[in-house]
Design a protein around this motif. Structure first.
Motif, PDB file in Angstrom:
ATOM      1  N   THR A 157     -37.398  10.592   8.381  1.00  0.00           N
ATOM      2  CA  THR A 157     -38.003   9.265   8.241  1.00  0.00           C
ATOM      3  C   THR A 157     -38.424   9.021   6.796  1.00  0.00           C
ATOM      4  O   THR A 157     -39.125   9.849   6.200  1.00  0.00           O
ATOM      5  CB  THR A 157     -39.224   9.120   9.159  1.00  0.00           C
ATOM      6  N   ILE A 158     -37.993   7.901   6.230  1.00  0.00           N
ATOM      7  CA  ILE A 158     -38.421   7.496   4.892  1.00  0.00           C
ATOM      8  C   ILE A 158     -39.674   6.624   5.052  1.00  0.00           C
ATOM      9  O   ILE A 158     -39.616   5.532   5.608  1.00  0.00           O
ATOM     10  CB  ILE A 158     -37.307   6.732   4.160  1.00  0.00           C
ATOM     11  N   THR A 159     -40.794   7.127   4.579  1.00  0.00           N
ATOM     12  CA  THR A 159     -42.074   6.424   4.754  1.00  0.00           C
ATOM     13  C   THR A 159     -42.427   5.520   3.589  1.00  0.00           C
ATOM     14  O   THR A 159     -43.180   4.561   3.761  1.00  0.00           O
ATOM     15  CB  THR A 159     -43.214   7.427   4.954  1.00  0.00           C
ATOM     16  N   ASP A 160     -41.933   5.854   2.402  1.00  0.00           N
ATOM     17  CA  ASP A 160     -42.261   5.081   1.203  1.00  0.00           C
ATOM     18  C   ASP A 160     -41.063   5.089   0.261  1.00  0.00           C
ATOM     19  O   ASP A 160     -40.249   6.031   0.269  1.00  0.00           O
ATOM     20  CB  ASP A 160     -43.470   5.678   0.468  1.00  0.00           C
ATOM     21  N   GLU A 161     -41.007   4.060  -0.569  1.00  0.00           N
ATOM     22  CA  GLU A 161     -39.925   3.944  -1.545  1.00  0.00           C
ATOM     23  C   GLU A 161     -40.485   3.354  -2.826  1.00  0.00           C
ATOM     24  O   GLU A 161     -41.296   2.429  -2.789  1.00  0.00           O
ATOM     25  CB  GLU A 161     -38.819   3.051  -0.983  1.00  0.00           C
ATOM     26  N   ILE A 162     -40.073   3.922  -3.951  1.00  0.00           N
ATOM     27  CA  ILE A 162     -40.452   3.404  -5.262  1.00  0.00           C
ATOM     28  C   ILE A 162     -39.177   3.097  -6.026  1.00  0.00           C
ATOM     29  O   ILE A 162     -38.302   3.953  -6.159  1.00  0.00           O
ATOM     30  CB  ILE A 162     -41.297   4.422  -6.063  1.00  0.00           C
ATOM     31  N   ARG A 163     -39.073   1.873  -6.543  1.00  0.00           N
ATOM     32  CA  ARG A 163     -37.920   1.471  -7.344  1.00  0.00           C
ATOM     33  C   ARG A 163     -38.410   1.140  -8.755  1.00  0.00           C
ATOM     34  O   ARG A 163     -38.878   0.028  -9.013  1.00  0.00           O
ATOM     35  CB  ARG A 163     -37.220   0.273  -6.709  1.00  0.00           C
ATOM     36  N   PRO A 164     -38.289   2.097  -9.680  1.00  0.00           N
ATOM     37  CA  PRO A 164     -38.818   1.865 -11.028  1.00  0.00           C
ATOM     38  C   PRO A 164     -37.895   1.068 -11.948  1.00  0.00           C
ATOM     39  O   PRO A 164     -38.220   0.859 -13.118  1.00  0.00           O
ATOM     40  CB  PRO A 164     -39.022   3.282 -11.561  1.00  0.00           C
ATOM     41  N   GLY A 165     -36.734   0.632 -11.443  1.00  0.00           N
ATOM     42  CA  GLY A 165     -35.831  -0.165 -12.260  1.00  0.00           C
ATOM     43  C   GLY A 165     -34.940   0.643 -13.171  1.00  0.00           C
ATOM     44  O   GLY A 165     -34.380   0.105 -14.139  1.00  0.00           O
ATOM     45  N   THR A 166     -34.752   1.921 -12.869  1.00  0.00           N
ATOM     46  CA  THR A 166     -33.922   2.814 -13.672  1.00  0.00           C
ATOM     47  C   THR A 166     -33.460   3.961 -12.784  1.00  0.00           C
ATOM     48  O   THR A 166     -34.153   4.309 -11.822  1.00  0.00           O
ATOM     49  CB  THR A 166     -34.711   3.370 -14.875  1.00  0.00           C
ATOM     50  N   PRO A 167     -32.322   4.571 -13.069  1.00  0.00           N
ATOM     51  CA  PRO A 167     -31.962   5.787 -12.346  1.00  0.00           C
ATOM     52  C   PRO A 167     -33.016   6.882 -12.556  1.00  0.00           C
ATOM     53  O   PRO A 167     -33.602   6.993 -13.642  1.00  0.00           O
ATOM     54  CB  PRO A 167     -30.618   6.183 -12.965  1.00  0.00           C
ATOM     55  N   VAL A 168     -33.253   7.671 -11.511  1.00  0.00           N
ATOM     56  CA  VAL A 168     -34.255   8.749 -11.562  1.00  0.00           C
ATOM     57  C   VAL A 168     -33.640  10.036 -11.043  1.00  0.00           C
ATOM     58  O   VAL A 168     -32.779  10.020 -10.160  1.00  0.00           O
ATOM     59  CB  VAL A 168     -35.511   8.380 -10.750  1.00  0.00           C
ATOM     60  N   TYR A 169     -34.107  11.175 -11.589  1.00  0.00           N
ATOM     61  CA  TYR A 169     -33.431  12.434 -11.307  1.00  0.00           C
ATOM     62  C   TYR A 169     -34.345  13.571 -10.874  1.00  0.00           C
ATOM     63  O   TYR A 169     -33.850  14.588 -10.392  1.00  0.00           O
ATOM     64  CB  TYR A 169     -32.613  12.852 -12.532  1.00  0.00           C
ATOM     65  N   ALA A 170     -35.634  13.436 -11.028  1.00  0.00           N
ATOM     66  CA  ALA A 170     -36.537  14.508 -10.613  1.00  0.00           C
ATOM     67  C   ALA A 170     -37.953  13.969 -10.574  1.00  0.00           C
ATOM     68  O   ALA A 170     -38.258  12.929 -11.178  1.00  0.00           O
ATOM     69  CB  ALA A 170     -36.456  15.697 -11.568  1.00  0.00           C
ATOM     70  N   CYS A 171     -38.837  14.687  -9.869  1.00  0.00           N
ATOM     71  CA  CYS A 171     -40.216  14.225  -9.751  1.00  0.00           C
ATOM     72  C   CYS A 171     -41.142  15.406  -9.494  1.00  0.00           C
ATOM     73  O   CYS A 171     -40.718  16.464  -9.026  1.00  0.00           O
ATOM     74  CB  CYS A 171     -40.351  13.191  -8.631  1.00  0.00           C
TER      75      CYS A 171
END
Length: 294
Positions: free
Chosen positions: A239-253
């Protein structure tokens, strides 16, 4: 409530493997060939190690010494107290592609993934193995048939999670007292396994092209979706509970900061090696989230 992403470090080539450690955010710059660290707000930026073999995964031994994955020569390096780098473990006869991300357990055992094929050359996709590098440098294969093992995380209950980029899933293993991985199962599934081996046909069909990942205190796994330009928080079962779209490709967190609620994110326009070597458009972003890191 999720905040607005802000840039805390700019001017990098391609950042990966962020880790919060001892009050600082640490990260690798693939094509800057260095590991750096900074304060939560990006200030006091300092170079921690120069790695000609292209640094990736980071971790620490129980005695505090830093471990660094050196990608192209497929080694794990260890930083000694005087700052020198030595070979901690040699995976060159084991890994079938560039060594990549890594998690280190409480006993100092490092679990290291690899590409499994030549990604940058556009070769056909091949499954890869996960290897354990023990504190004495011994290397053991602990899991196979992984579809590009990428971000890994170890839960407080002793479960190792591995994001399989081209498998469109997260797999889980129980971690035994002697460092083996057992009871393999699918922890989250976003789409079917690929039936094609051509990179250019598989990538567009992925629901979550999972790259780096980190755990929060409620068992959620934040995953950087490398082709979806987003971060998703996933719970066991998918289940995906949250999503963040920062306006750029992302690769790690990575979760960190003073209260553990800052999600640090590695961003760049793409992951192509020649383009990233030629430019310094990589950034480290920070966004506030509700649930702290584990």
């Amino acid at each position: 409530m999720i905040g607005t992403p802000t840039t805390v470090v700019a001017g990098a080539h391609f950042l990966e493997a962020p880790r919060w450690h001892e009050g600082r955010i640490w990260f690798s710059d693939f094509y800057g060939y260095r590991v750096s660290s900074a304060r939560e707000d990006g200030s006091d930026l300092r170079v921690e190690a120069e790695v000609p073999g292209q640094p990736s995964g980071l971790g620490w031994l129980p005695d505090g010494r830093l471990l660094i994955v050196s990608m192209t020569d497929r080694r794990v390096l260890r930083r000694e107290p005087d700052g020198t780098l030595v070979t901690h473990a040699d995976l060159s006869s084991h890994a079938t592609g560039h060594a990549n991300d890594m998690s280190v357990d409480a006993h100092g055992r490092a679990y290291v993934g690899n590409f499994g094929f030549d990604l940058m050359a556009g070769d056909p996709i091949e499954p890869a193995a996960l290897h354990r590098a023990d504190p004495d440098g011994t290397v053991t294969e602990v899991a196979g048939d992984l579809w590009f093992p990428n971000g890994t995380a170890i839960t407080p209950g002793g479960v190792l999670l591995v994001v399989e980029t081209f498998g469109d899933r997260v797999s889980a293993f129980d971690l035994t007292a002697d460092g083996r991985l057992v009871n393999r199962r699918v922890w989250a599934e976003f789409g079917p396994l690929p039936t094609d081996r051509a990179l250019e046909r598989v990538l567009p069909g992925l629901t979550v092209a999972g790259d780096g990942a980190c755990l929060d205190a409620e068992g959620g796994l934040w995953i950087a979706d490398a082709t979806g330009d987003r971060l998703v928080r996933v719970t066991e079962g998918g289940t995906i509970t949250d999503e963040i779209r920062p306006g750029t490709p992302v690769y790690a967190c990575a979760l960190g900061g003073e209260d553990g609620r800052t999600l640090f994110v590695c961003a760049a326009p793409d992951f192509h090696d020649q383009a990233r070597k030629a430019a310094t458009e990589g950034r480290l972003l920070a966004v506030r989230v509700d649930i702290p890191g584990v």
